[in-house]
Write a protein that holds these residues in place. Structure first.
Motif, mmCIF file in Angstrom:
data_model
loop_
_atom_site.group_PDB
_atom_site.id
_atom_site.type_symbol
_atom_site.label_atom_id
_atom_site.label_comp_id
_atom_site.label_asym_id
_atom_site.label_seq_id
_atom_site.Cartn_x
_atom_site.Cartn_y
_atom_site.Cartn_z
ATOM 1 N N UNK A 231 1.081 -1.306 -0.364
ATOM 2 C CA UNK A 231 -0.003 0.223 0.129
ATOM 3 C C UNK A 231 0.728 1.325 0.073
ATOM 4 N N UNK A 232 0.357 2.042 -0.661
ATOM 5 C CA UNK A 232 0.551 4.040 -0.862
ATOM 6 C C UNK A 232 0.633 4.144 0.098
ATOM 7 N N UNK A 233 1.247 4.287 1.571
ATOM 8 C CA UNK A 233 0.978 4.740 2.716
ATOM 9 C C UNK A 233 2.083 5.362 3.487
ATOM 10 N N UNK A 234 2.308 5.135 5.115
ATOM 11 C CA UNK A 234 3.291 5.832 6.383
ATOM 12 C C UNK A 234 4.001 4.475 6.575
ATOM 13 N N UNK A 235 3.363 3.089 5.816
ATOM 14 C CA UNK A 235 4.222 2.612 7.033
ATOM 15 C C UNK A 235 6.143 1.804 6.766
ATOM 16 N N UNK A 236 5.782 2.712 5.568
ATOM 17 C CA UNK A 236 7.527 2.069 4.955
ATOM 18 C C UNK A 236 8.312 3.301 6.120
ATOM 19 N N UNK A 237 9.460 2.567 6.274
ATOM 20 C CA UNK A 237 10.880 3.266 6.494
ATOM 21 C C UNK A 237 11.382 4.668 5.509
ATOM 22 N N UNK A 238 11.638 3.563 4.270
ATOM 23 C CA UNK A 238 11.718 4.659 2.947
ATOM 24 C C UNK A 238 10.913 5.735 3.280
ATOM 25 N N UNK B 9 4.554 9.895 -0.860
ATOM 26 C CA UNK B 9 3.373 8.690 0.235
ATOM 27 C C UNK B 9 3.593 8.151 -0.040
ATOM 28 N N UNK B 10 4.187 7.240 0.797
ATOM 29 C CA UNK B 10 4.042 5.339 0.453
ATOM 30 C C UNK B 10 5.083 4.906 -0.919
ATOM 31 N N UNK B 11 6.493 5.550 -1.179
ATOM 32 C CA UNK B 11 7.224 5.861 -1.887
ATOM 33 C C UNK B 11 8.083 5.001 -1.437
ATOM 34 N N UNK B 12 8.232 4.126 -0.464
ATOM 35 C CA UNK B 12 9.241 2.945 0.427
ATOM 36 C C UNK B 12 8.489 2.070 -0.350
#
Length: 140
Positions: free
Chosen positions: A75-82, A87-90
């Protein structure tokens, strides 16, 4: 360069939406120029940390289904460390672990040996990078 190894670079503009871009015709045109009547391997490689190469059916919804599945898994959300970029690029940096940045395919008599419904595709979920290079290499 030796006749046993030939390479070229495709410049692909993917736009600002997640996309599956069919590269099959470009692969076939490359082989027509470089491998007439020859047997070997075609390697397709995207040298980017946020894109991959897939062999799948296109035009019947499978390409959209792949993007939907990737969106569900990544998902393109804020859960990613990168976290730089959109938004969600990680998640875009995780994509190559699921859709590898390469495929190696058989070439027989100068023709790409794909199944009836198979196509060679660039898979790109990174909406911030609209330009990609894809390297095609024929080895005989």
């Amino acid at each position: 360069m030796s006749d046993s190894f030939t390479t070229t670079v495709l410049n692909i503009t993917t736009g600002t939406a997640e996309t599956v871009t069919d590269l099959t015709r470009a692969c076939e045109e490359f082989l027509t120029r470089t491998a007439p009547g020859r047997d070997g391997l075609l390697n397709v490689f995207v040298p980017h940390a946020t894109a991959g190469i897939a062999v799948l059916e296109t035009g019947a919804g499978s390409d959209d289904d792949l993007l939907a599945a990737l969106h569900h898994l990544l998902p393109a959300d804020d859960r990613w460390q990168h976290r730089h970029g959109s938004p969600g690029h990680g998640r875009d940096h995780v994509l190559p672990a699921l859709v590898p940045p390469h495929a190696t395919l058989p070439v027989i008599g100068g023709r790409l040996e794909l199944g009836t419904w198979q196509s060679v595709c660039l898979v790109d979920t990174n909406i911030s990078n609209t330009n990609r290079q894809v390297r095609l290499s024929f080895l005989s």
